[in-house]
Scaffold this motif. Structure first.
Motif, PDB file in Angstrom:
ATOM      1  N   THR A 248     -65.217 -65.726   3.852  1.00  0.00           N
ATOM      2  CA  THR A 248     -65.058 -64.872   2.683  1.00  0.00           C
ATOM      3  C   THR A 248     -66.468 -64.529   2.230  1.00  0.00           C
ATOM      4  OG1 THR A 248     -63.017 -65.971   1.983  1.00  0.00           O
ATOM      5  CG2 THR A 248     -64.167 -64.692   0.335  1.00  0.00           C
ATOM      6  N   LEU A 249     -66.768 -63.252   2.120  1.00  0.00           N
ATOM      7  CA  LEU A 249     -68.109 -62.802   1.755  1.00  0.00           C
ATOM      8  C   LEU A 249     -68.015 -61.913   0.519  1.00  0.00           C
ATOM      9  CD1 LEU A 249     -69.379 -61.754   5.311  1.00  0.00           C
ATOM     10  CD2 LEU A 249     -69.734 -63.958   4.171  1.00  0.00           C
ATOM     11  N   GLU A 250     -68.631 -62.344  -0.563  1.00  0.00           N
ATOM     12  CA  GLU A 250     -68.710 -61.515  -1.760  1.00  0.00           C
ATOM     13  C   GLU A 250     -70.168 -61.132  -1.913  1.00  0.00           C
ATOM     14  OE1 GLU A 250     -69.574 -60.077  -4.930  1.00  0.00           O
ATOM     15  OE2 GLU A 250     -69.132 -61.966  -5.967  1.00  0.00           O
ATOM     16  N   LEU A 251     -70.476 -59.859  -1.631  1.00  0.00           N
ATOM     17  CA  LEU A 251     -71.859 -59.417  -1.467  1.00  0.00           C
ATOM     18  C   LEU A 251     -72.278 -58.461  -2.591  1.00  0.00           C
ATOM     19  CD1 LEU A 251     -71.677 -58.974   2.411  1.00  0.00           C
ATOM     20  CD2 LEU A 251     -72.295 -61.026   1.099  1.00  0.00           C
ATOM     21  N   GLY A 252     -73.119 -57.511  -2.255  1.00  0.00           N
ATOM     22  CA  GLY A 252     -73.741 -56.692  -3.278  1.00  0.00           C
ATOM     23  C   GLY A 252     -72.881 -55.547  -3.775  1.00  0.00           C
ATOM     24  N   GLY A 253     -73.420 -54.839  -4.737  1.00  0.00           N
ATOM     25  CA  GLY A 253     -72.734 -53.680  -5.295  1.00  0.00           C
ATOM     26  C   GLY A 253     -73.718 -52.671  -5.852  1.00  0.00           C
ATOM     27  N   LYS A 254     -73.283 -51.448  -5.906  1.00  0.00           N
ATOM     28  CA  LYS A 254     -74.028 -50.363  -6.563  1.00  0.00           C
ATOM     29  C   LYS A 254     -72.987 -49.514  -7.267  1.00  0.00           C
ATOM     30  CE  LYS A 254     -78.064 -48.533  -7.368  1.00  0.00           C
ATOM     31  NZ  LYS A 254     -79.119 -49.310  -8.052  1.00  0.00           N
ATOM     32  N   SER A 255     -72.351 -50.135  -8.253  1.00  0.00           N
ATOM     33  CA  SER A 255     -71.097 -49.632  -8.781  1.00  0.00           C
ATOM     34  C   SER A 255     -71.281 -48.431  -9.704  1.00  0.00           C
ATOM     35  CB  SER A 255     -70.366 -50.749  -9.519  1.00  0.00           C
ATOM     36  OG  SER A 255     -70.099 -51.816  -8.633  1.00  0.00           O
ATOM     37  N   PRO A 256     -70.446 -47.400  -9.507  1.00  0.00           N
ATOM     38  CA  PRO A 256     -70.488 -46.226 -10.388  1.00  0.00           C
ATOM     39  C   PRO A 256     -69.678 -46.453 -11.654  1.00  0.00           C
ATOM     40  CG  PRO A 256     -68.871 -45.870  -8.653  1.00  0.00           C
ATOM     41  CD  PRO A 256     -69.500 -47.217  -8.395  1.00  0.00           C
ATOM     42  N   ASN A 257     -70.226 -46.043 -12.781  1.00  0.00           N
ATOM     43  CA  ASN A 257     -69.532 -46.065 -14.068  1.00  0.00           C
ATOM     44  C   ASN A 257     -69.431 -44.600 -14.497  1.00  0.00           C
ATOM     45  OD1 ASN A 257     -68.273 -47.281 -16.196  1.00  0.00           O
ATOM     46  ND2 ASN A 257     -70.068 -48.352 -16.979  1.00  0.00           N
ATOM     47  N   ILE A 258     -68.243 -44.013 -14.381  1.00  0.00           N
ATOM     48  CA  ILE A 258     -68.054 -42.568 -14.489  1.00  0.00           C
ATOM     49  C   ILE A 258     -67.516 -42.213 -15.874  1.00  0.00           C
ATOM     50  CG2 ILE A 258     -66.925 -40.562 -13.459  1.00  0.00           C
ATOM     51  CD1 ILE A 258     -66.470 -42.343 -10.941  1.00  0.00           C
ATOM     52  N   VAL A 259     -68.203 -41.312 -16.570  1.00  0.00           N
ATOM     53  CA  VAL A 259     -67.788 -40.912 -17.915  1.00  0.00           C
ATOM     54  C   VAL A 259     -67.487 -39.417 -17.924  1.00  0.00           C
ATOM     55  CG1 VAL A 259     -68.358 -40.882 -20.362  1.00  0.00           C
ATOM     56  CG2 VAL A 259     -69.271 -42.705 -18.902  1.00  0.00           C
ATOM     57  N   PHE A 260     -66.248 -39.083 -18.265  1.00  0.00           N
ATOM     58  CA  PHE A 260     -65.837 -37.685 -18.369  1.00  0.00           C
ATOM     59  C   PHE A 260     -65.994 -37.190 -19.798  1.00  0.00           C
ATOM     60  CE2 PHE A 260     -63.678 -39.099 -14.531  1.00  0.00           C
ATOM     61  CZ  PHE A 260     -63.909 -38.028 -13.664  1.00  0.00           C
ATOM     62  N   ALA A 261     -66.017 -35.877 -19.942  1.00  0.00           N
ATOM     63  CA  ALA A 261     -66.295 -35.268 -21.238  1.00  0.00           C
ATOM     64  C   ALA A 261     -65.249 -35.619 -22.288  1.00  0.00           C
ATOM     65  CB  ALA A 261     -66.395 -33.749 -21.084  1.00  0.00           C
ATOM     66  N   ASP A 262     -64.009 -35.926 -21.855  1.00  0.00           N
ATOM     67  CA  ASP A 262     -62.954 -36.224 -22.823  1.00  0.00           C
ATOM     68  C   ASP A 262     -62.915 -37.688 -23.240  1.00  0.00           C
ATOM     69  OD1 ASP A 262     -62.047 -37.119 -20.319  1.00  0.00           O
ATOM     70  OD2 ASP A 262     -59.956 -36.987 -20.989  1.00  0.00           O
ATOM     71  N   ALA A 263     -63.824 -38.511 -22.716  1.00  0.00           N
ATOM     72  CA  ALA A 263     -63.827 -39.935 -23.035  1.00  0.00           C
ATOM     73  C   ALA A 263     -64.233 -40.161 -24.489  1.00  0.00           C
ATOM     74  CB  ALA A 263     -64.783 -40.677 -22.116  1.00  0.00           C
ATOM     75  N   ASN A 264     -63.845 -41.308 -25.025  1.00  0.00           N
ATOM     76  CA  ASN A 264     -64.352 -41.743 -26.320  1.00  0.00           C
ATOM     77  C   ASN A 264     -65.818 -42.125 -26.112  1.00  0.00           C
ATOM     78  OD1 ASN A 264     -65.187 -43.555 -28.457  1.00  0.00           O
ATOM     79  ND2 ASN A 264     -63.030 -43.714 -29.038  1.00  0.00           N
TER      80      ASN A 264
END
Length: 492
Positions: A248-264
């Motif tokens: 089991t390998l839990e490795l790296g990340g370069k995670s996107p956090n996406i914000v749309f115009a209609d978000a709070n």
């Protein structure tokens, strides 16, 4: 200064090398404990002890319900000592005490969860296309598991492996990071107090080449559970493949956090800050790529910079501190090098971009919260994991462009989507290639649900019912129900 020993076969002993190394506080730089420098001989002794325990009646003879009782007892001891364990881990890796204390209490919940699951994993009766046999399946433990854990959350990431491994009936050898070993040696003492038979839980400390590599290569090891960087994970996977060991390998990340115009927007700003600056960015699931719809980019960045500027930075042992030091000197140097690389590639530094030193910053192992704008997805800062308080901001026009940018990276650990449009949320969830996706929140985890990555973010899952099966193998059993079999020699 406290001197620790390694824990093998239910006994505390000095390392065979006769050597120790100092562990230091990231904030003050002061050494506070001596950690055993174990060797290949110690690794061998730990694996053989775990193998004997796996075959012993004291462990293998226990019912799954009895194993669950031991795990519940351990969970109770962790709850009892949560404050002490949290203080030790905070001292060792510089994490905020405000974050470590509840995290350690949460670790107990992992052991409670898998204690309850221990006797709930059953096989099945299989309908067969013939009426003279009875077929059923059963799950059995693998054997000796080696758990190799990193410095950013040593106890939590060990619990993610240890709880399901023991619930499934395996035995375990834990090899913590050389930077953060103390809390896991303390955890071993609680396993002893809980009444686990000798050899079921073992902890050996030291350097990767001297003890980690021999553990991974050991012929009596059935599985390796590893959390760490991509290079280390690749090496573990290659070595394990030679002997067909499970991983089991839990490795790296370069995670996107996406914000749309209609978000709070206010909620999304807080989510973006928490997603990357919590734990000083030293977490694999950090939302280190912030994707903003073009129409809200400027306003969002203004609010983002203002909130990030307000962070209280300093001594992690103080409850009101919000950003602490970088855990290790090599990591601090790496982050600064990546900041310089981003500037060289043309990214605009809207905030931070430098080390913090002077009064209130201890030995100076701090980096200011850093925000880069004008980032394009082909820049190295948008593609490579920083593992620090550094955020890259990218623009997009519509859903399809956001999804294309989100997926255009070698990792696939996690992602965030901020929108009030339910259809858009599902559209993105279905198309983003990541193991965990948060909608209108970020950085939540639980023992009750699986966690793991796509692509180069790893293999397998930790958490939830899925995780216990990572530590089990299935057996198919055929029983003849018709006593008189036909002559096998046709016409004989």
């Amino acid at each position: 200064m406290q001197r620790y020993q390694i824990y093998i076969d239910g006994k505390w002993s000095d390392p065979s090398s006769g050597s120790w190394f100092e562990t230091t506080e990231p904030y003050s730089g002061k050494a506070w404990a001596e950690i055993p420098r174990a060797t290949e001989a110690d690794a061998d002794a730990a694996v053989r002890a775990a193998h004997r325990a796996f075959l012993s009646e004291a462990w293998s003879g226990l019912t799954a319900t009895a194993r669950g009782a031991l795990l519940r007892r351990l969970a109770g001891l962790i709850e009892r000592d949560a404050e002490r364990l949290g203080a030790i881990e905070q001292r060792d890796n510089g994490k905020l005490i405000a974050e470590v204390a509840p995290q350690v209490r949460g670790i107990a919940q992992w052991f409670y969860y898998y204690a309850g699951l221990a006797d709930k994993v059953g096989g099945s009766v299989v309908p067969m296309p013939r009426n003279d046999v009875f077929n059923y399946t059963k799950y059995e433990p693998l054997g000796v598991v080696v758990a190799i854990t990193p410095w950013n959350s040593p106890m939590a990431l060990t619990a993610w492996k240890m709880a399901p491994a023991l619930a499934a009936g395996n035995t375990i050898v834990i090899k913590p990071s050389e930077f953060t070993s103390a809390s896991l040696l303390e955890l071993a003492a609680l396993c002893e107090e809980a009444g686990f038979p000798p050899g079921v839980v073992n902890v050996v400390t030291g350097y990767g080449a001297e003890v980690g590599d021999p553990l991974v290569r050991h012929p009596l090891v059935a599985k390796i559970a590893f959390t760490g960087g991509e290079a280390g994970g690749r090496m573990v996977n290659q070595i394990a493949a030679a002997d067909f060991k499970k991983v089991t390998l839990e490795l790296g990340g370069k995670s996107p956090n996406i914000v749309f115009a209609d978000a709070n927007m206010d909620e999304a700003v807080k989510g973006a800050v928490a997603g990357v600056f919590a734990a000083s960015g030293q977490t694999c699931l950090a939302g280190s790529r912030l994707l903003l719809q073009a129409s809200i980019h400027d306003e969002f960045v203004e609010k983002l910079v203002a909130l990030a500027k307000s962070a209280r930075i300093g001594d992690p042992s103080q409850m009101d501190t919000q950003i602490g030091p970088i855990a290790t000197r090599p990591q601090w140097e790496k982050i600064l090098a990546m900041i310089a690389m981003a500037k060289e590639d043309g990214a605009h530094c809207a905030l931070g971009g430098h080390a913090l030193q002077g009064e209130g910053y201890g030995q100076g192992q701090f980096i200011a919260p850093t925000i880069f704008t004008g980032v394009t997805n082909d820049m190295r800062i948008a593609q490579q994991e920083v593992f620090g308080p550094v955020l890259s901001v990218l623009k997009f026009e519509d859903e399809d462009e956001a999804i294309r940018i989100a997926n255009d990276v070698q990792y696939g650990l996690a992602a965030g989507v901020w929108t009030q449009d339910l259809h858009r949320a599902f559209y993105c969830v279905d198309r983003i290639r990541a193991g965990t996706i948060w909608v209108n929140n970020y950085r939540a985890t639980s023992f009750a649900t699986p966690f793991g990555g796509y692509k180069k973010s790893g293999i397998g899952r930790e958490g939830g019912m899925e995780a216990i099966k990572e530590y089990l193998q299935v057996k198919s059993v055929w029983i003849t129900t018709r006593p008189n079999r036909a002559n096998p020699f046709i016409g004989g």
